[in-house]
Design a protein around this motif. Structure first.
Motif, PDB file in Angstrom:
ATOM      1  N   LEU A  38       0.850  -1.186   0.000  1.00 51.12           N
ATOM      2  CA  LEU A  38       0.000   0.000   0.000  1.00 51.12           C
ATOM      3  C   LEU A  38       0.882   1.231   0.000  1.00 51.12           C
ATOM      4  N   SER A  39       0.447   2.267  -0.702  1.00 49.32           N
ATOM      5  CA  SER A  39       1.126   3.557  -0.576  1.00 49.32           C
ATOM      6  C   SER A  39       0.109   4.580  -0.101  1.00 49.32           C
ATOM      7  N   ALA A  40       0.599   5.601   0.581  1.00 53.24           N
ATOM      8  CA  ALA A  40      -0.290   6.617   1.132  1.00 53.24           C
ATOM      9  C   ALA A  40       0.432   7.959   1.166  1.00 53.24           C
ATOM     10  N   LEU A  41      -0.315   9.034   0.984  1.00 55.44           N
ATOM     11  CA  LEU A  41       0.260  10.370   1.122  1.00 55.44           C
ATOM     12  C   LEU A  41       0.390  10.691   2.606  1.00 55.44           C
ATOM     13  N   LEU A  42       1.554  11.225   2.964  1.00 53.39           N
ATOM     14  CA  LEU A  42       1.879  11.509   4.358  1.00 53.39           C
ATOM     15  C   LEU A  42       2.467  12.909   4.439  1.00 53.39           C
ATOM     16  N   PRO A  43       2.071  13.722   5.414  1.00 59.78           N
ATOM     17  CA  PRO A  43       2.706  15.026   5.567  1.00 59.78           C
ATOM     18  C   PRO A  43       4.224  14.886   5.674  1.00 59.78           C
ATOM     19  N   ALA A  44       4.957  15.722   4.948  1.00 56.53           N
ATOM     20  CA  ALA A  44       6.411  15.591   4.877  1.00 56.53           C
ATOM     21  C   ALA A  44       7.057  15.654   6.259  1.00 56.53           C
ATOM     22  N   GLU A  45       6.470  16.436   7.164  1.00 57.24           N
ATOM     23  CA  GLU A  45       7.061  16.566   8.500  1.00 57.24           C
ATOM     24  C   GLU A  45       6.907  15.283   9.323  1.00 57.24           C
ATOM     25  N   GLU A  46       6.088  14.330   8.875  1.00 56.60           N
ATOM     26  CA  GLU A  46       5.912  13.062   9.579  1.00 56.60           C
ATOM     27  C   GLU A  46       6.735  11.933   8.965  1.00 56.60           C
ATOM     28  N   ASP A  47       7.610  12.262   8.046  1.00 60.68           N
ATOM     29  CA  ASP A  47       8.471  11.263   7.412  1.00 60.68           C
ATOM     30  C   ASP A  47       9.333  10.575   8.479  1.00 60.68           C
ATOM     31  N   PRO A  48       9.271   9.256   8.599  1.00 58.50           N
ATOM     32  CA  PRO A  48      10.086   8.565   9.616  1.00 58.50           C
ATOM     33  C   PRO A  48      11.570   8.506   9.276  1.00 58.50           C
ATOM     34  N   GLN A  49      11.950   8.907   8.057  1.00 58.23           N
ATOM     35  CA  GLN A  49      13.354   9.061   7.654  1.00 58.23           C
ATOM     36  C   GLN A  49      14.176   7.794   7.883  1.00 58.23           C
ATOM     37  N   GLY A  50      13.764   6.750   7.223  1.00 57.35           N
ATOM     38  CA  GLY A  50      14.482   5.485   7.280  1.00 57.35           C
ATOM     39  C   GLY A  50      13.651   4.397   6.642  1.00 57.35           C
ATOM     40  N   THR A  51      14.235   3.232   6.506  1.00 53.60           N
ATOM     41  CA  THR A  51      13.473   2.062   6.082  1.00 53.60           C
ATOM     42  C   THR A  51      13.335   1.142   7.286  1.00 53.60           C
ATOM     43  N   TYR A  52      12.144   0.568   7.464  1.00 52.99           N
ATOM     44  CA  TYR A  52      11.824  -0.178   8.675  1.00 52.99           C
ATOM     45  C   TYR A  52      11.217  -1.538   8.321  1.00 52.99           C
ATOM     46  N   THR A  53      11.670  -2.552   9.034  1.00 55.36           N
ATOM     47  CA  THR A  53      11.132  -3.906   8.867  1.00 55.36           C
ATOM     48  C   THR A  53      10.897  -4.514  10.235  1.00 55.36           C
ATOM     49  N   THR A  54       9.771  -5.193  10.389  1.00 54.27           N
ATOM     50  CA  THR A  54       9.528  -5.948  11.606  1.00 54.27           C
ATOM     51  C   THR A  54       9.113  -7.366  11.245  1.00 54.27           C
ATOM     52  N   PRO A  55       9.619  -8.374  11.958  1.00 55.87           N
ATOM     53  CA  PRO A  55       9.187  -9.746  11.713  1.00 55.87           C
ATOM     54  C   PRO A  55       7.842 -10.057  12.345  1.00 55.87           C
ATOM     55  N   GLU A  56       7.313  -9.123  13.103  1.00 56.71           N
ATOM     56  CA  GLU A  56       6.039  -9.343  13.783  1.00 56.71           C
ATOM     57  C   GLU A  56       4.867  -9.164  12.821  1.00 56.71           C
ATOM     58  N   ARG A  57       3.727  -9.734  13.203  1.00 59.26           N
ATOM     59  CA  ARG A  57       2.488  -9.619  12.428  1.00 59.26           C
ATOM     60  C   ARG A  57       2.655 -10.116  10.994  1.00 59.26           C
ATOM     61  N   GLY A  58       3.449 -11.162  10.815  1.00 63.55           N
ATOM     62  CA  GLY A  58       3.638 -11.683   9.468  1.00 63.55           C
ATOM     63  C   GLY A  58       4.466 -10.770   8.592  1.00 63.55           C
ATOM     64  N   THR A  59       5.269  -9.923   9.169  1.00 59.29           N
ATOM     65  CA  THR A  59       6.183  -8.987   8.514  1.00 59.29           C
ATOM     66  C   THR A  59       5.459  -7.717   8.075  1.00 59.29           C
ATOM     67  N   ARG A  60       6.057  -6.599   8.397  1.00 58.85           N
ATOM     68  CA  ARG A  60       5.632  -5.283   7.911  1.00 58.85           C
ATOM     69  C   ARG A  60       6.899  -4.511   7.561  1.00 58.85           C
ATOM     70  N   THR A  61       6.890  -3.793   6.452  1.00 60.85           N
ATOM     71  CA  THR A  61       7.993  -2.886   6.138  1.00 60.85           C
ATOM     72  C   THR A  61       7.420  -1.505   5.859  1.00 60.85           C
ATOM     73  N   VAL A  62       8.213  -0.497   6.183  1.00 57.28           N
ATOM     74  CA  VAL A  62       7.793   0.895   6.033  1.00 57.28           C
ATOM     75  C   VAL A  62       8.954   1.700   5.472  1.00 57.28           C
ATOM     76  N   GLN A  63       8.657   2.574   4.531  1.00 57.03           N
ATOM     77  CA  GLN A  63       9.636   3.539   4.031  1.00 57.03           C
ATOM     78  C   GLN A  63       8.884   4.658   3.341  1.00 57.03           C
TER      79      GLN A  63
END
Length: 520
Positions: free
Chosen positions: A257-282
């Motif tokens: 999924l992609s979504a528009l996010l306010p630029a000031e809320e950018d988490p500034q990194g790439t994120y992966t979790t093995p929990e919940r069947g894997t989730r990644t964020v960037q």
């Protein structure tokens, strides 16, 4: 219920259009030093490396280059791959973990160097990568991964301070990773490949490979032929497997999924979790709306064609709910899906196609990390073909049989056998065509044999053979993407029977619902 984007379109595809390359003509015959089958990140990377070295190269792509798995990826470029360093160090030893780190981080730097050398505007951003957990139960695993990644040579540390807008219990942080627009990068790489004399042919599906003689002969669907001294098979799942690798490879589908996010809320990194069947964020730049970034979220891994926990549509709903819960300001914009191949040992296979081959090579099994894996595959396979000195880490990815493969291979064979035999023991998935609602599909027995039947939104019925043309498993319907999928090896077909994704190379046979066919 969460409101999802209506269509299924990858942002990378929508935001990087281009003119197509021609197809091979019926009966055409061409020659090259090297033929590359597959125009994704691995195929284009090795083709470019070889062309830069002075080889004549022909790239043959069944659809459009950078439009398959690569065009539907997440766009992360990282040497931090979940909890892999702990696993590799435990199963193969610390030295193997060090080689893995050197090759993967080397791929990150190599892509950045090529983009700079060629002046490629691919929105490359250097950011830290994180593997994080929200549960206290998994913190020790993350601490161990930070130690293992640091021991392997990466600039890794354990932290609880991350850029996510929700609390985490712990995370591995690795500096100097990246996120980028994969399609913009690869389209520019392809242009430079052609400028160096390379040949690209799209909409050219290769059906057969003969490497028994001194030269390799490839035969395309249109009857055209390509002769080459060497061939690289970079089709994601090897289309010429013949059973050699099928017990060592498992396809996994993943939703994006992609979504528009306010630029000031950018988490500034790439994120992966093995929990919940894997989730990644960037995130990625979004030039179409000032003050916004594009948030890219992936997850909900599942075996193609598997029934599992709910429908694919339900999986999209879960991923969307997770996104809104953790990023309340996000507004969904696109959805798509991608497919990865995992190996029994969790390491890609890059090298000779099989032990007896001397002129054919493959790259597969990147397990969700195809951006760095595809780049290093280009470096390694170019060294193989050119006969140069192989990098120290070459043996880590050798496709030959590996110690410890046997139990996983037996589990994989057992799973395939259950799908192959179990589906045939079932009388039907539905009792009659009348049960198939508009926009859905199911397996139904008609005139004594099973048919894969899809009913369009307008009510038209389309019937196909349910047997995957790869090795004969019965396909199942993906309700969200309106596609037939093979649970054995991951082949995917459109509702008209056309091949969407290999290893199958031939379409599903069409059937006439008015016929009274013989039993199957």
């Amino acid at each position: 219920m969460t409101t999802l984007p209506v269509g299924y379109e990858s942002y990378w595809m929508l935001s990087a259009a281009r003119s197509p390359y021609p197809a091979l003509l019926p009966g055409e015959s061409i020659e090259a030093d090297v033929a590359v089958v597959g125009g994704g990140v691995a195929g284009l990377s090795v083709a470019w490396e070889l062309a830069r070295a002075g080889c004549s190269v022909a790239v043959l792509e069944a659809d459009r280059i950078a439009a398959g798995v690569t065009g539907h990826t997440s766009g992360k470029l990282s040497a931090l791959h979940g909890l892999d360093y702990s696993r590799i160090a435990a199963s193969r030893g610390p030295e193997s973990a060090q080689l893995y780190a050197a090759s993967q981080q080397g791929a990150v730097e190599h892509l950045a160097a090529i983009a700079a050398e060629l002046g490629i505007e691919c929105e490359l951003e250097r950011v830290p990568a994180y593997t994080y957990v929200e549960s206290e139960y998994h913190v020790d695993e993350v601490r161990a991964e930070a130690d293992a990644a640091r021991a392997a040579g990466l600039p890794a540390s354990f932290t609880t301070d991350v850029g996510l807008p929700f609390p985490v219990r712990g995370a591995v942080r690795v500096e100097d990773q990246a996120q980028f627009h994969p399609r913009k990068y690869l389209l520019a790489l392809a242009e430079d490949l052609v400028a160096r004399g390379g040949l690209i042919r799209e909409r050219t599906r290769v059906l057969d490979l003969d490497d028994s003689g001194g030269a390799v002969l490839l035969t395309a669907e249109c009857g055209a032929e390509v002769r080459a001294a060497d061939v690289v098979v970079a089709t994601h799942y090897p289309v010429f497997d013949g059973g050699f690798l099928s017990s060592r490879l498992t396809p996994r589908r993943e939703l994006v999924l992609s979504a528009l996010l306010p630029a000031e809320e950018d988490p500034q990194g790439t994120y992966t979790t093995p929990e919940r069947g894997t989730r990644t964020v960037q995130t990625a730049p979004y030039p179409f709306t000032p003050g916004k970034r594009l948030l890219v979220v992936t997850g909900e891994r599942f075996l193609p064609g598997i029934r599992g926990i709910g429908t694919v549509s339900a999986r999209y709903e879960r991923l969307a709910a997770w996104t809104y819960e953790r990023f309340p300001s996000a507004r969904l914009a696109h959805r798509w899906a991608t497919q990865d191949i995992e190996t029994t040992e969790g390491l890609p296979y890059i090298g000779r196609f099989h032990p007896a081959s001397s002129h054919s090579y493959l790259a597969t099994g990147f397990g969700g990390w195809g951006m760095s894996g595809g780049v290093l595959a280009g470096q390694l396979l170019a060294a193989h073909v050119l006969g140069g000195e192989l990098p120290d880490w070459a043996g880590l990815y050798d496709p030959g049989p590996r110690a410890g493969d046997a139990p996983a291979m037996l589990r994989r064979k057992s799973a395939v056998a259950r799908s192959y035999v179990g589906d045939r023991l079932r009388p039907s998935y539905v009792d009659s065509v009348a049960e198939i609602a508009p926009g859905t599909g199911a397996i139904v027995r008609i005139g004594g044999r099973r048919c894969a039947v899809h009913r369009t939104a307008e009510g038209e019925l389309r019937a196909l053979s349910p047997r995957c043309t790869h090795l004969g498993c019965l396909v199942r319907f993906n309700d969200a993407e309106s596609a037939w999928e093979c649970p054995c090896h991951g082949s995917r077909f459109g509702t008209g029977g056309e091949v969407l994704q290999g290893p199958a190379t031939r379409p599903l046979e069409r059937r006439d619902l008015g016929e009274e066919p013989e039993g199957e």
